[in-house]
Design a protein around this motif. Sequence first.
Motif, PDB file in Angstrom:
ATOM      1  N   UNK A 181      35.156 -45.682  35.492  1.00  0.00           N
ATOM      2  CA  UNK A 181      36.236 -45.588  34.495  1.00  0.00           C
ATOM      3  C   UNK A 181      36.419 -44.082  34.267  1.00  0.00           C
ATOM      4  N   UNK A 182      37.561 -43.553  34.702  1.00  0.00           N
ATOM      5  CA  UNK A 182      37.773 -42.106  34.624  1.00  0.00           C
ATOM      6  C   UNK A 182      37.853 -41.649  33.166  1.00  0.00           C
ATOM      7  N   UNK A 183      37.403 -40.414  32.889  1.00  0.00           N
ATOM      8  CA  UNK A 183      37.425 -39.949  31.492  1.00  0.00           C
ATOM      9  C   UNK A 183      38.856 -39.745  31.000  1.00  0.00           C
ATOM     10  N   UNK A 184      39.025 -39.762  29.667  1.00  0.00           N
ATOM     11  CA  UNK A 184      40.359 -39.478  29.104  1.00  0.00           C
ATOM     12  C   UNK A 184      40.678 -37.993  29.249  1.00  0.00           C
ATOM     13  N   UNK A 185      39.650 -37.164  29.133  1.00  0.00           N
ATOM     14  CA  UNK A 185      39.859 -35.711  29.173  1.00  0.00           C
ATOM     15  C   UNK A 185      38.773 -35.066  30.041  1.00  0.00           C
ATOM     16  N   UNK A 186      39.190 -34.083  30.833  1.00  0.00           N
ATOM     17  CA  UNK A 186      38.230 -33.360  31.663  1.00  0.00           C
ATOM     18  C   UNK A 186      38.511 -31.858  31.545  1.00  0.00           C
ATOM     19  N   UNK A 220      32.553 -33.608  43.302  1.00  0.00           N
ATOM     20  CA  UNK A 220      32.340 -33.573  41.856  1.00  0.00           C
ATOM     21  C   UNK A 220      33.150 -34.676  41.158  1.00  0.00           C
ATOM     22  N   UNK A 221      34.358 -34.909  41.656  1.00  0.00           N
ATOM     23  CA  UNK A 221      35.190 -35.988  41.094  1.00  0.00           C
ATOM     24  C   UNK A 221      34.537 -37.344  41.314  1.00  0.00           C
ATOM     25  N   UNK A 222      33.980 -37.543  42.513  1.00  0.00           N
ATOM     26  CA  UNK A 222      33.317 -38.832  42.795  1.00  0.00           C
ATOM     27  C   UNK A 222      32.126 -39.029  41.855  1.00  0.00           C
ATOM     28  N   UNK A 223      31.379 -37.934  41.634  1.00  0.00           N
ATOM     29  CA  UNK A 223      30.176 -38.062  40.799  1.00  0.00           C
ATOM     30  C   UNK A 223      30.536 -38.356  39.346  1.00  0.00           C
ATOM     31  N   UNK A 224      31.616 -37.730  38.864  1.00  0.00           N
ATOM     32  CA  UNK A 224      32.043 -38.001  37.482  1.00  0.00           C
ATOM     33  C   UNK A 224      32.420 -39.479  37.371  1.00  0.00           C
ATOM     34  N   UNK A 225      33.228 -39.956  38.329  1.00  0.00           N
ATOM     35  CA  UNK A 225      33.678 -41.361  38.289  1.00  0.00           C
ATOM     36  C   UNK A 225      32.477 -42.306  38.354  1.00  0.00           C
ATOM     37  N   UNK A 226      31.567 -42.033  39.273  1.00  0.00           N
ATOM     38  CA  UNK A 226      30.399 -42.908  39.443  1.00  0.00           C
ATOM     39  C   UNK A 226      29.561 -42.947  38.164  1.00  0.00           C
ATOM     40  N   UNK A 227      29.332 -41.757  37.581  1.00  0.00           N
ATOM     41  CA  UNK A 227      28.462 -41.708  36.397  1.00  0.00           C
ATOM     42  C   UNK A 227      29.108 -42.340  35.170  1.00  0.00           C
ATOM     43  N   UNK A 228      30.431 -42.484  35.196  1.00  0.00           N
ATOM     44  CA  UNK A 228      31.103 -43.147  34.068  1.00  0.00           C
ATOM     45  C   UNK A 228      31.434 -44.606  34.426  1.00  0.00           C
ATOM     46  N   UNK A 229      30.760 -45.145  35.410  1.00  0.00           N
ATOM     47  CA  UNK A 229      30.957 -46.553  35.768  1.00  0.00           C
ATOM     48  C   UNK A 229      32.347 -46.819  36.331  1.00  0.00           C
TER      49      UNK A 229
END
Length: 308
Positions: free
Chosen positions: A115-120, A104-113
């Motif tokens: 760039x990790x989100x500021x808040x999760x 799930x972490x990989x998918x979040x990172x991939x979908x945001x190009x």
Amino acid sequence: MVSIALSRGAELGYTVFACASTGNLANAVAAHCARTGFPCLLFIPSDIEVAKIKGALVSKPKVVSLEGNYDQVNRLCSEIGDHYGWGFVNVNLRPYYTEGAKTMGYEIAEQLGWKLPDHLVLPTAGGTLLPKVAKAFHELKQLGWAKGQTKIYSAQAEGCAPVVHALHRNLDYFDPEKPNTIAKSIAIGNPADGNYVLREVRQSAGWGETATDPEIIQAIELLAEKEGIFTEPAGGATLASAIKLIRQQRINPRETIVVAITGNGYKTLEALNAEAEVDVVLRPNLKIFKEWYEGQADFPTRSVEVTS
Ligand SMILES: Cc1ncc(COP(=O)(O)O)c(C=O)c1O
């Protein structure tokens, strides 16, 4: 998660697979066992939603419904796993199962190009997801594949919030609670990895919030009305908690926020009004429809010009 646990379990020589589940995991284990041909046993609390039971039963596992809450089911499963030598994906195979949650972490990172989100904001049940998504982010950064610093927040239902209450009370370790909430899939009063959730939330400078049952329903409806996404109470609890965190100014709405909506609402229809309340019941006749519709104040009267 189940695929990793099952693959490793098979490698280790297990020939029967099982799990303790609030419903969603049971569906995944049933499906994976059906696909791989392993015998499967699912242990669930007796009060979970019908669709979750049917969704598992369709793959023909053995489903054992226990008269108790998830924590009691889980305790018995540790004993059964020892006694019969079965591979419980979230008990004796837990390290592999939890590692799978990094996806799930990989998918979040991939979908945001990358760039990790500021808040999760993530829901917490047994405490698998949150620390492992955090681990995925750490590893991606170590590899130089992703950038950014994410504050991570745990969301729980007010009727079962051992981890968030520990954050609010500034405790080093959580105190187990007796669940009482409509968010049954995250109703775990003694989360196996709850203390890891506390650690990751604190290390990331995040926080936690809870949502009451009415707030959960409101958030389910809000998400459906504004985004067309129908989630189950776990998603409602997460969104309602995120809204509170924004109102408390812990989360700046101008920054990148990911709110994890982890479960589908069709599996928990009981959580909403049991009766399907349609707007009106009519005989199929244009005149009758017009009489009703044209008395409505808040609907458009004309969309496009009909020429033919
Ligand atoms: C809908 C839903 N969301 C999230 C979770 C995550 O919980 P955990 O903290 O155990 O990873 C679960 C676990 O059962 C779940 O069913």
